[in-house]
Design an enzyme around this catalytic site. Structure first.
Site, PDB file in Angstrom:
ATOM      1  N   LYS A  10       1.443  12.814  -8.643  1.00  0.00           N
ATOM      2  CA  LYS A  10       2.053  12.509  -9.944  1.00  0.00           C
ATOM      3  C   LYS A  10       1.627  13.511 -11.026  1.00  0.00           C
ATOM      4  O   LYS A  10       0.669  14.275 -10.833  1.00  0.00           O
ATOM      5  CB  LYS A  10       1.672  11.073 -10.334  1.00  0.00           C
ATOM      6  N   TYR A  50      12.681   4.515  -9.611  1.00  0.00           N
ATOM      7  CA  TYR A  50      11.894   3.301  -9.840  1.00  0.00           C
ATOM      8  C   TYR A  50      12.757   2.101 -10.259  1.00  0.00           C
ATOM      9  O   TYR A  50      12.248   1.159 -10.865  1.00  0.00           O
ATOM     10  CB  TYR A  50      10.812   3.576 -10.884  1.00  0.00           C
ATOM     11  N   PHE A  58       6.392  -2.565 -17.700  1.00  0.00           N
ATOM     12  CA  PHE A  58       5.866  -1.191 -17.732  1.00  0.00           C
ATOM     13  C   PHE A  58       6.912  -0.141 -17.330  1.00  0.00           C
ATOM     14  O   PHE A  58       6.593   1.040 -17.240  1.00  0.00           O
ATOM     15  CB  PHE A  58       4.625  -1.070 -16.839  1.00  0.00           C
ATOM     16  N   ASN A 113      -1.825   7.083 -11.912  1.00  0.00           N
ATOM     17  CA  ASN A 113      -2.642   6.784 -10.730  1.00  0.00           C
ATOM     18  C   ASN A 113      -2.529   7.830  -9.609  1.00  0.00           C
ATOM     19  O   ASN A 113      -2.689   7.511  -8.439  1.00  0.00           O
ATOM     20  CB  ASN A 113      -2.388   5.355 -10.230  1.00  0.00           C
ATOM     21  N   HIS A 116       1.828   8.485  -5.384  1.00  0.00           N
ATOM     22  CA  HIS A 116       2.705   7.395  -4.973  1.00  0.00           C
ATOM     23  C   HIS A 116       2.705   7.353  -3.453  1.00  0.00           C
ATOM     24  O   HIS A 116       2.614   8.390  -2.805  1.00  0.00           O
ATOM     25  CB  HIS A 116       4.134   7.665  -5.472  1.00  0.00           C
ATOM     26  N   GLU A 127      13.374   6.846  -0.178  1.00  0.00           N
ATOM     27  CA  GLU A 127      12.696   7.774  -1.099  1.00  0.00           C
ATOM     28  C   GLU A 127      12.733   9.212  -0.571  1.00  0.00           C
ATOM     29  O   GLU A 127      12.891  10.157  -1.345  1.00  0.00           O
ATOM     30  CB  GLU A 127      11.255   7.301  -1.313  1.00  0.00           C
TER      31      GLU A 127
HETATM   32  P1  CMP Z   1       3.641   3.564  -7.560  1.00  0.00           P
HETATM   33  O1  CMP Z   1       2.977   3.396  -6.239  1.00  0.00           O
HETATM   34  O2  CMP Z   1       4.203   4.898  -7.887  1.00  0.00           O
HETATM   35  O3  CMP Z   1       4.792   2.456  -7.751  1.00  0.00           O
HETATM   36  C1  CMP Z   1       5.111   1.826  -8.964  1.00  0.00           C
HETATM   37  C2  CMP Z   1       4.235   2.290 -10.078  1.00  0.00           C
HETATM   38  O4  CMP Z   1       4.253   1.503 -11.242  1.00  0.00           O
HETATM   39  C3  CMP Z   1       2.786   2.238  -9.644  1.00  0.00           C
HETATM   40  O5  CMP Z   1       2.546   3.239  -8.687  1.00  0.00           O
HETATM   41  C4  CMP Z   1       2.051   2.379 -10.952  1.00  0.00           C
HETATM   42  O6  CMP Z   1       1.805   3.741 -11.305  1.00  0.00           O
HETATM   43  C5  CMP Z   1       3.042   1.783 -11.922  1.00  0.00           C
HETATM   44  N1  CMP Z   1       2.486   0.550 -12.460  1.00  0.00           N
HETATM   45  C6  CMP Z   1       2.220  -0.568 -11.795  1.00  0.00           C
HETATM   46  N2  CMP Z   1       1.699  -1.496 -12.636  1.00  0.00           N
HETATM   47  C7  CMP Z   1       1.644  -0.911 -13.858  1.00  0.00           C
HETATM   48  C8  CMP Z   1       1.201  -1.344 -15.142  1.00  0.00           C
HETATM   49  N3  CMP Z   1       0.705  -2.576 -15.323  1.00  0.00           N
HETATM   50  N4  CMP Z   1       1.282  -0.468 -16.173  1.00  0.00           N
HETATM   51  C9  CMP Z   1       1.800   0.779 -15.979  1.00  0.00           C
HETATM   52  N5  CMP Z   1       2.230   1.236 -14.785  1.00  0.00           N
HETATM   53  C10 CMP Z   1       2.148   0.402 -13.743  1.00  0.00           C
END
Ligand code: CMP
Length: 138
Positions: A10, A50, A58, A113, A116, A127
């Protein structure tokens, strides 16, 4: 059980210079790279990718962050790829991710984070097809 998963490094991890370290941890864990590119999602791309989260509070933040800078998109191959990759990256929230996992090492928050990983075989295929044409997959 399918043997592919889809990942993105990311914008936070790309910006912080962690592409090499993350790819190294992925290949050391036994995943083969079937497809890979450095790219940037448009706002519309991120919204589509998404879409499943569109009702979540979020969603706007997620779309904005995921389109904010370059990412590395890749298709990875290994037996039990989806489950093994989710184990390697750790929990979505890095505070809950196990020691040694990619998110524990490189993620900053639940939103930023670092990586993905697909959550099912079906989504791994959807995807992968979203990001790659057939001729880009080896
Ligand atoms: P990912 O595995 O890319 O799939 C969905 C994404 O939503 C997840 O990783 C997080 O980065 C994001 N996400 C999930 N929960 C939250 C939250 N509470 N606030 C912001 N982003 C979120």
């Amino acid at each position: 059980m399918s043997n592919i998963t889809f990942t993105m490094i990311k914008p936070d991890a790309v910006k912080d210079g962690h592409i090499g370290a993350i790819l190294n941890q992925i290949t050391e864990a036994g995943f083969r790279i079937k497809a890979m590119k450095l790219t940037q999602l448009t706002v519309d791309d991120a919204k589509k990718f998404y879409e499943i989260h569109s009702a979540r509070p979020f969603y706007g933040e997620l779309v904005e962050f995921m389109s904010s800078g370059p990412i590395v998109a890749a298709i990875l191959e290994k037996d039990n790829a989806v489950a093994d990759f989710r184990k390697l990256i750790g929990a979505t929230n890095p505070a809950e991710a196990e020691e040694g996992t990619i998110r524990r090492k490189f993620a900053k928050s639940v939103g930023e984070n670092a990586v993905h990983g697909s959550d099912s075989d079906e989504n791994a295929n959807i995807e992968s097809n979203f990001h790659f044409a057939g001729r880009e997959v080896f």
